[in-house]
Design an enzyme around this catalytic site. Structure first.
Site, PDB file in Angstrom:
ATOM      1  N   GLU A   1      -9.699  14.432   7.197  1.00  0.00           N
ATOM      2  CA  GLU A   1      -8.483  15.145   7.133  1.00  0.00           C
ATOM      3  C   GLU A   1      -8.552  15.744   5.625  1.00  0.00           C
ATOM      4  O   GLU A   1      -9.053  15.155   4.714  1.00  0.00           O
ATOM      5  CB  GLU A   1      -7.456  14.502   7.280  1.00  0.00           C
ATOM      6  CG  GLU A   1      -6.884  13.934   8.566  1.00  0.00           C
ATOM      7  CD  GLU A   1      -5.581  13.320   8.467  1.00  0.00           C
ATOM      8  OE1 GLU A   1      -5.079  13.370   9.628  1.00  0.00           O
ATOM      9  OE2 GLU A   1      -5.522  12.386   7.807  1.00  0.00           O
TER      10      GLU A   1
ATOM     11  N   CYS B   1      -6.647  19.245  -1.183  1.00  0.00           N
ATOM     12  CA  CYS B   1      -6.967  17.882  -1.262  1.00  0.00           C
ATOM     13  C   CYS B   1      -8.044  17.648  -0.401  1.00  0.00           C
ATOM     14  O   CYS B   1      -7.738  17.431   0.925  1.00  0.00           O
ATOM     15  CB  CYS B   1      -5.599  17.055  -1.016  1.00  0.00           C
ATOM     16  SG  CYS B   1      -5.699  15.405  -1.213  1.00  0.00           S
TER      17      CYS B   1
ATOM     18  N   CYS C   1     -11.817   3.864   3.737  1.00  0.00           N
ATOM     19  CA  CYS C   1     -11.755   3.502   2.242  1.00  0.00           C
ATOM     20  C   CYS C   1     -12.394   2.035   2.417  1.00  0.00           C
ATOM     21  O   CYS C   1     -11.734   1.384   3.104  1.00  0.00           O
ATOM     22  CB  CYS C   1     -10.702   3.977   1.348  1.00  0.00           C
ATOM     23  SG  CYS C   1     -10.929   3.487  -0.220  1.00  0.00           S
TER      24      CYS C   1
ATOM     25  N   CYS D   1      -6.719  -0.728  -1.425  1.00  0.00           N
ATOM     26  CA  CYS D   1      -5.200  -0.897  -2.039  1.00  0.00           C
ATOM     27  C   CYS D   1      -4.375  -1.111  -1.006  1.00  0.00           C
ATOM     28  O   CYS D   1      -4.064  -0.559  -0.044  1.00  0.00           O
ATOM     29  CB  CYS D   1      -5.039   0.692  -2.793  1.00  0.00           C
ATOM     30  SG  CYS D   1      -6.064   0.974  -3.858  1.00  0.00           S
TER      31      CYS D   1
ATOM     32  N   CYS E   1      -1.834   1.952   0.597  1.00  0.00           N
ATOM     33  CA  CYS E   1      -2.374   3.070   0.950  1.00  0.00           C
ATOM     34  C   CYS E   1      -2.654   2.986   2.165  1.00  0.00           C
ATOM     35  O   CYS E   1      -3.308   2.159   2.911  1.00  0.00           O
ATOM     36  CB  CYS E   1      -3.611   3.487  -0.122  1.00  0.00           C
ATOM     37  SG  CYS E   1      -4.476   5.032   0.654  1.00  0.00           S
TER      38      CYS E   1
ATOM     39  N   CYS F   1       0.440  12.074  -0.834  1.00  0.00           N
ATOM     40  CA  CYS F   1      -0.840  11.067  -1.195  1.00  0.00           C
ATOM     41  C   CYS F   1      -0.582   9.682  -0.443  1.00  0.00           C
ATOM     42  O   CYS F   1       0.434   8.983  -0.357  1.00  0.00           O
ATOM     43  CB  CYS F   1      -0.228  10.724  -2.804  1.00  0.00           C
ATOM     44  SG  CYS F   1      -0.711  12.054  -3.871  1.00  0.00           S
TER      45      CYS F   1
HETATM   46  N1  SAH Z   1      -9.220   6.652  -4.238  1.00  0.00           N
HETATM   47  C1  SAH Z   1      -8.798   7.491  -5.228  1.00  0.00           C
HETATM   48  C2  SAH Z   1      -8.230   8.892  -4.526  1.00  0.00           C
HETATM   49  C3  SAH Z   1      -7.366   8.571  -3.316  1.00  0.00           C
HETATM   50  S1  SAH Z   1      -5.705   8.383  -3.402  1.00  0.00           S
HETATM   51  C4  SAH Z   1      -7.785   6.800  -6.238  1.00  0.00           C
HETATM   52  O1  SAH Z   1      -7.385   5.678  -5.879  1.00  0.00           O
HETATM   53  O2  SAH Z   1      -7.620   7.512  -7.179  1.00  0.00           O
HETATM   54  C5  SAH Z   1      -5.099   9.518  -4.591  1.00  0.00           C
HETATM   55  C6  SAH Z   1      -3.434   8.999  -5.225  1.00  0.00           C
HETATM   56  O3  SAH Z   1      -2.582   8.542  -4.320  1.00  0.00           O
HETATM   57  C7  SAH Z   1      -3.981   7.621  -6.002  1.00  0.00           C
HETATM   58  O4  SAH Z   1      -3.495   7.968  -7.324  1.00  0.00           O
HETATM   59  C8  SAH Z   1      -3.314   6.460  -4.868  1.00  0.00           C
HETATM   60  O5  SAH Z   1      -2.855   5.685  -6.085  1.00  0.00           O
HETATM   61  C9  SAH Z   1      -2.176   7.366  -4.791  1.00  0.00           C
HETATM   62  N2  SAH Z   1      -1.438   6.865  -3.555  1.00  0.00           N
HETATM   63  C10 SAH Z   1      -2.075   6.000  -2.530  1.00  0.00           C
HETATM   64  N3  SAH Z   1      -1.105   5.630  -1.509  1.00  0.00           N
HETATM   65  C11 SAH Z   1       0.004   6.180  -2.091  1.00  0.00           C
HETATM   66  C12 SAH Z   1       1.249   6.318  -1.272  1.00  0.00           C
HETATM   67  N4  SAH Z   1       1.650   5.707  -0.242  1.00  0.00           N
HETATM   68  N5  SAH Z   1       2.272   7.094  -2.039  1.00  0.00           N
HETATM   69  C13 SAH Z   1       1.964   7.578  -3.125  1.00  0.00           C
HETATM   70  N6  SAH Z   1       0.679   7.768  -3.762  1.00  0.00           N
HETATM   71  C14 SAH Z   1      -0.117   6.991  -3.135  1.00  0.00           C
END
Ligand code: SAH
Length: 362
Positions: A112, A125, A132, A136, A139, A352
């Protein structure tokens, strides 16, 4: 650029039969195109022509390549395809500020991208991996597990196909879709280089942001290689203990080492690093966290981007407006710029951390 028809091809077979896969030209550098032409005993200038058709004119077929003779077009058709991706579904209409694109790879997997419009800015984006490995806790992509690294072509093609469907010119790219860009480092950098190339897409280096969870050795390598793309780092915690609560990667790359790498970046870069901080209710949104951030970051050259959590149906939730405001008020004492990112597209799970492909190729 023309507009792609929006189709729903979710159940169509992969673009080519994997056993008989043609080579996708999208994603090839000028050097790679040149070696392909050498293999076909064609002159080098054909590589330059192809480079222009792929990245400047963004054609979909060999028949559109007007300065290529017909017999060569036929040779190309036997061996190559232009796009390694196929648009299978677009959520949100072209008049809405946010659209989510679902693509199918030649091998059948789905990935996506999200297109966002805000004033003069149109940002895509892009994803760097399917799923991944970083895990985390907050996420949605993590729930898919790690499936594969995307190729350079599969990354650049997200940009090309979305720009063809966009009514406005794409002004910015963020590597904040599915995956951890610095765990697919070489391909991400080559894809960014292609987006930045003066004879191709020509997007300014400062309009391309690579966001990493904090893979310390790769941050150092990025600095040493003197790349000029914007760097964003997902801090998401005000201390080592708080980071560890939601980000297991903090065990491997603890906060003190991450801060060292951030300082190393700052000492070599003309531009400040952006630190992303996701505000999760009751987890990272206490006043005390804001004070700890001030202590940690005052005196450092950085920007702080606070992202109120986008819910994904798990255990974390979006903080109340009151908690967000209290948190931000503490940060008024910051010596660095602080912004709050209100995620776009949360209604279509395009905010995000909300990207996770729920469907698989038929
Ligand atoms: N792996 C990379 C890029 C992907 S996530 C990274 O960790 O930076 C892009 C951003 O979205 C990151 O800052 C992550 O912490 C944030 N993010 C992930 N899940 C989220 C959520 N459910 N709500 C808001 N931000 C989120």
């Amino acid at each position: 650029m023309s507009c792609l028809p929006i189709r729903d091809n979710r159940n169509s077979p992969p673009v080519t039969d994997p056993k008989d896969q043609k080579i996708a030209l999208m994603g090839m550098t000028l050097e790679q195109l040149t070696s392909q032409m050498n293999e076909l005993n064609e002159p080098t200038f054909r590589a330059n022509q192809l480079f222009g058709w792929l990245y400047r004119s963004c054609v979909d077929t060999f028949s559109e390549m007007r300065n290529i003779p017909n017999n060569l077009k036929q040779k190309f058709e036997k061996k190559f395809i232009v796009h390694p991706l196929e648009v299978v579904h677009v959520t949100g209409s072209s008049s809405e500020p946010t659209q989510k694109f679902l693509f199918k790879l030649q091998t059948g997997e789905m990935v996506e991208s999200v297109l966002m419009r805000d004033g003069d800015r149109t940002t895509i984006c892009v994803s760097s991996q399917i799923g991944c490995a970083v895990d985390c806790d907050f996420c949605a992509t993590a729930s898919m597990g790690f499936q594969k690294n995307l190729s350079v072509g599969e990354i650049v093609d997200q940009f090309i196909l979305v720009s063809k469907a966009s009514l406005t010119r794409i002004t910015n790219v963020v590597f904040m879709g599915m995956g951890e860009p610095f765990l697919n480092y070489d391909r991400v950098i080559t894809a960014a280089d292609l987006m930045n190339h003066q004879d191709g897409i020509k997007l300014g280096a400062q309009r391309i942001t690579i966001s990493t969870v904090g893979i310390v050795p790769k941050i150092k390598r990025y600095v040493e290689e003197k790349h000029r793309y914007k760097l964003a780092i997902s801090l998401n915690g005000s201390s080592q203990v708080s980071r560890l609560k939601t980000m297991p990667i903090a065990k491997k790359y603890p906060l003190d080492k991450l801060l060292e790498s951030i300082d190393y970046f700052s000492s070599r870069s003309r531009h400040p690093v952006t630190l992303e901080y996701v505000l999760m209710a009751g987890v990272t949104d206490a006043k005390e966290d804001a004070h700890k951030l001030l202590d940690m970051l005052n005196g450092r050259r950085c920007k702080l981007n606070v992202i109120p959590y986008n819910e994904i149906g798990g255990k974390y939730s979006h903080p109340s407006d009151e908690r967000i405001e209290t948190f931000i008020n503490v940060l008024e004492k910051a010596h660095f710029p602080v912004t709050v990112r209100r995620s776009k597209g949360t209604d279509i799970s395009a905010g995000c951390g909300q990207l996770a492909v729920m469907e698989s190729a038929a």
